[in-house]
Design a protein around this motif. Sequence first.
Motif, PDB file in Angstrom:
ATOM      1  N   ALA A 209       3.717  19.972 105.092  1.00  0.00           N
ATOM      2  CA  ALA A 209       3.028  20.121 103.804  1.00  0.00           C
ATOM      3  C   ALA A 209       1.991  19.013 103.635  1.00  0.00           C
ATOM      4  CB  ALA A 209       4.035  20.089 102.656  1.00  0.00           C
ATOM      5  N   PHE A 210       2.348  17.799 104.000  1.00  0.00           N
ATOM      6  CA  PHE A 210       1.422  16.676 103.894  1.00  0.00           C
ATOM      7  C   PHE A 210       0.225  16.865 104.827  1.00  0.00           C
ATOM      8  CE2 PHE A 210      -0.240  12.505 104.989  1.00  0.00           C
ATOM      9  CZ  PHE A 210      -0.318  11.874 103.774  1.00  0.00           C
ATOM     10  N   VAL A 211       0.484  17.253 106.045  1.00  0.00           N
ATOM     11  CA  VAL A 211      -0.599  17.442 107.015  1.00  0.00           C
ATOM     12  C   VAL A 211      -1.564  18.524 106.540  1.00  0.00           C
ATOM     13  CG1 VAL A 211      -1.090  18.234 109.374  1.00  0.00           C
ATOM     14  CG2 VAL A 211       0.685  16.509 108.975  1.00  0.00           C
ATOM     15  N   ARG A 212      -1.032  19.579 105.936  1.00  0.00           N
ATOM     16  CA  ARG A 212      -1.886  20.663 105.424  1.00  0.00           C
ATOM     17  C   ARG A 212      -2.792  20.197 104.290  1.00  0.00           C
ATOM     18  NH1 ARG A 212       2.632  23.740 106.183  1.00  0.00           N
ATOM     19  NH2 ARG A 212       3.264  23.607 104.000  1.00  0.00           N
ATOM     20  N   ASP A 213      -2.284  19.315 103.422  1.00  0.00           N
ATOM     21  CA  ASP A 213      -3.074  18.889 102.272  1.00  0.00           C
ATOM     22  C   ASP A 213      -2.669  17.484 101.820  1.00  0.00           C
ATOM     23  OD1 ASP A 213      -4.870  18.857 100.229  1.00  0.00           O
ATOM     24  OD2 ASP A 213      -4.111  20.642  99.236  1.00  0.00           O
ATOM     25  N   PRO A 214      -3.058  16.464 102.579  1.00  0.00           N
ATOM     26  CA  PRO A 214      -2.631  15.107 102.243  1.00  0.00           C
ATOM     27  C   PRO A 214      -3.139  14.610 100.896  1.00  0.00           C
ATOM     28  CG  PRO A 214      -4.250  15.076 104.018  1.00  0.00           C
ATOM     29  CD  PRO A 214      -3.881  16.507 103.785  1.00  0.00           C
ATOM     30  N   LEU A 215      -4.267  15.128 100.428  1.00  0.00           N
ATOM     31  CA  LEU A 215      -4.791  14.676  99.139  1.00  0.00           C
ATOM     32  C   LEU A 215      -3.881  15.051  97.974  1.00  0.00           C
ATOM     33  CD1 LEU A 215      -8.590  15.455  99.548  1.00  0.00           C
ATOM     34  CD2 LEU A 215      -7.424  13.251  99.742  1.00  0.00           C
ATOM     35  N   VAL A 216      -3.031  16.031  98.178  1.00  0.00           N
ATOM     36  CA  VAL A 216      -2.078  16.414  97.131  1.00  0.00           C
ATOM     37  C   VAL A 216      -0.948  15.393  97.033  1.00  0.00           C
ATOM     38  CG1 VAL A 216      -0.315  18.132  96.516  1.00  0.00           C
ATOM     39  CG2 VAL A 216      -2.586  18.878  97.260  1.00  0.00           C
ATOM     40  N   TYR A 217      -0.516  14.863  98.165  1.00  0.00           N
ATOM     41  CA  TYR A 217       0.713  14.066  98.200  1.00  0.00           C
ATOM     42  C   TYR A 217       0.532  12.556  98.328  1.00  0.00           C
ATOM     43  CZ  TYR A 217       2.658  18.686  98.936  1.00  0.00           C
ATOM     44  OH  TYR A 217       2.996  20.007  98.790  1.00  0.00           O
ATOM     45  N   ALA A 218      -0.559  12.108  98.891  1.00  0.00           N
ATOM     46  CA  ALA A 218      -0.743  10.665  99.090  1.00  0.00           C
ATOM     47  C   ALA A 218      -0.840   9.960  97.741  1.00  0.00           C
ATOM     48  CB  ALA A 218      -2.004  10.416  99.911  1.00  0.00           C
ATOM     49  N   PRO A 219      -0.334   8.735  97.657  1.00  0.00           N
ATOM     50  CA  PRO A 219      -0.402   8.025  96.379  1.00  0.00           C
ATOM     51  C   PRO A 219      -1.851   7.727  95.991  1.00  0.00           C
ATOM     52  CG  PRO A 219       0.408   6.580  98.112  1.00  0.00           C
ATOM     53  CD  PRO A 219       0.324   7.951  98.698  1.00  0.00           C
ATOM     54  N   SER A 220      -2.125   7.880  94.725  1.00  0.00           N
ATOM     55  CA  SER A 220      -3.458   7.588  94.205  1.00  0.00           C
ATOM     56  C   SER A 220      -3.788   6.114  94.366  1.00  0.00           C
ATOM     57  CB  SER A 220      -3.542   7.981  92.740  1.00  0.00           C
ATOM     58  OG  SER A 220      -3.443   9.384  92.619  1.00  0.00           O
ATOM     59  N   PHE A 221      -5.074   5.837  94.400  1.00  0.00           N
ATOM     60  CA  PHE A 221      -5.586   4.479  94.561  1.00  0.00           C
ATOM     61  C   PHE A 221      -5.042   3.815  95.818  1.00  0.00           C
ATOM     62  CE2 PHE A 221      -5.488   5.220  89.900  1.00  0.00           C
ATOM     63  CZ  PHE A 221      -6.852   5.337  89.707  1.00  0.00           C
ATOM     64  N   GLY A 222      -4.763   4.617  96.825  1.00  0.00           N
ATOM     65  CA  GLY A 222      -4.297   4.072  98.095  1.00  0.00           C
ATOM     66  C   GLY A 222      -2.946   3.397  98.014  1.00  0.00           C
ATOM     67  N   GLY A 223      -2.200   3.639  96.934  1.00  0.00           N
ATOM     68  CA  GLY A 223      -0.897   3.000  96.759  1.00  0.00           C
ATOM     69  C   GLY A 223      -0.951   1.745  95.893  1.00  0.00           C
ATOM     70  N   ARG A 224      -2.124   1.461  95.332  1.00  0.00           N
ATOM     71  CA  ARG A 224      -2.241   0.321  94.437  1.00  0.00           C
ATOM     72  C   ARG A 224      -1.841   0.733  93.019  1.00  0.00           C
ATOM     73  NH1 ARG A 224      -5.542   0.143  98.320  1.00  0.00           N
ATOM     74  NH2 ARG A 224      -5.902  -1.740  99.514  1.00  0.00           N
ATOM     75  N   CYS A 225      -1.454  -0.246  92.249  1.00  0.00           N
ATOM     76  CA  CYS A 225      -0.981  -0.024  90.884  1.00  0.00           C
ATOM     77  C   CYS A 225      -2.149   0.281  89.946  1.00  0.00           C
ATOM     78  CB  CYS A 225      -0.239  -1.269  90.414  1.00  0.00           C
ATOM     79  SG  CYS A 225       0.298  -1.207  88.705  1.00  0.00           S
ATOM     80  N   PRO A 226      -2.116   1.420  89.254  1.00  0.00           N
ATOM     81  CA  PRO A 226      -3.212   1.737  88.339  1.00  0.00           C
ATOM     82  C   PRO A 226      -3.325   0.770  87.163  1.00  0.00           C
ATOM     83  CG  PRO A 226      -1.440   3.332  88.115  1.00  0.00           C
ATOM     84  CD  PRO A 226      -1.103   2.461  89.288  1.00  0.00           C
ATOM     85  N   VAL A 227      -2.221   0.211  86.715  1.00  0.00           N
ATOM     86  CA  VAL A 227      -2.271  -0.741  85.599  1.00  0.00           C
ATOM     87  C   VAL A 227      -2.941  -2.033  86.053  1.00  0.00           C
ATOM     88  CG1 VAL A 227      -0.892  -2.078  83.945  1.00  0.00           C
ATOM     89  CG2 VAL A 227      -0.265   0.292  84.487  1.00  0.00           C
TER      90      VAL A 227
END
Length: 155
Positions: A82-100
Amino acid sequence: MSSIGRFVAAFALIAAALAIPGHARVLENGHFVFDPATGFAANGYDPVAYFVDGTIREGDPDYEARWGEVTWRFANEGNRDAFVRDPLVYAPSFGGRCPVALARGYPAEGNPRLWSVYEERLYFFYSQEHMQAFTEDPDQILAEARQSWNKQFPY
């Protein structure tokens, strides 16, 4: 191809890139947090499990994939696929950095054990305090985080 044709093609590519939602552009530029000792994104946790299982799950060494210049681990073959098919759906936003942290002006790494799925996006947080602050006004935090991200990681 004529110079006009090249211009039209280049314009179409730029227009397509600008049409990508902000969170997708954030994920595509390869600024992923990873453990330098292991090389794994999300500390080796399965990013798909946050969505599918609603919980954190350790990835299995038998189910790995490379994307965004880092290695990702998954709990099972289905999650990896599922990740390989559409990684933009599952990867953490901001590259895994904290949005706050980003909203406050600094790119602190998020902790995969402190997480939230909000509007079908995965976010990791630096601390419990940051996670709580996010729940109080996620839309404002995300707007400020995107502005900060675009200044700190313009490419």
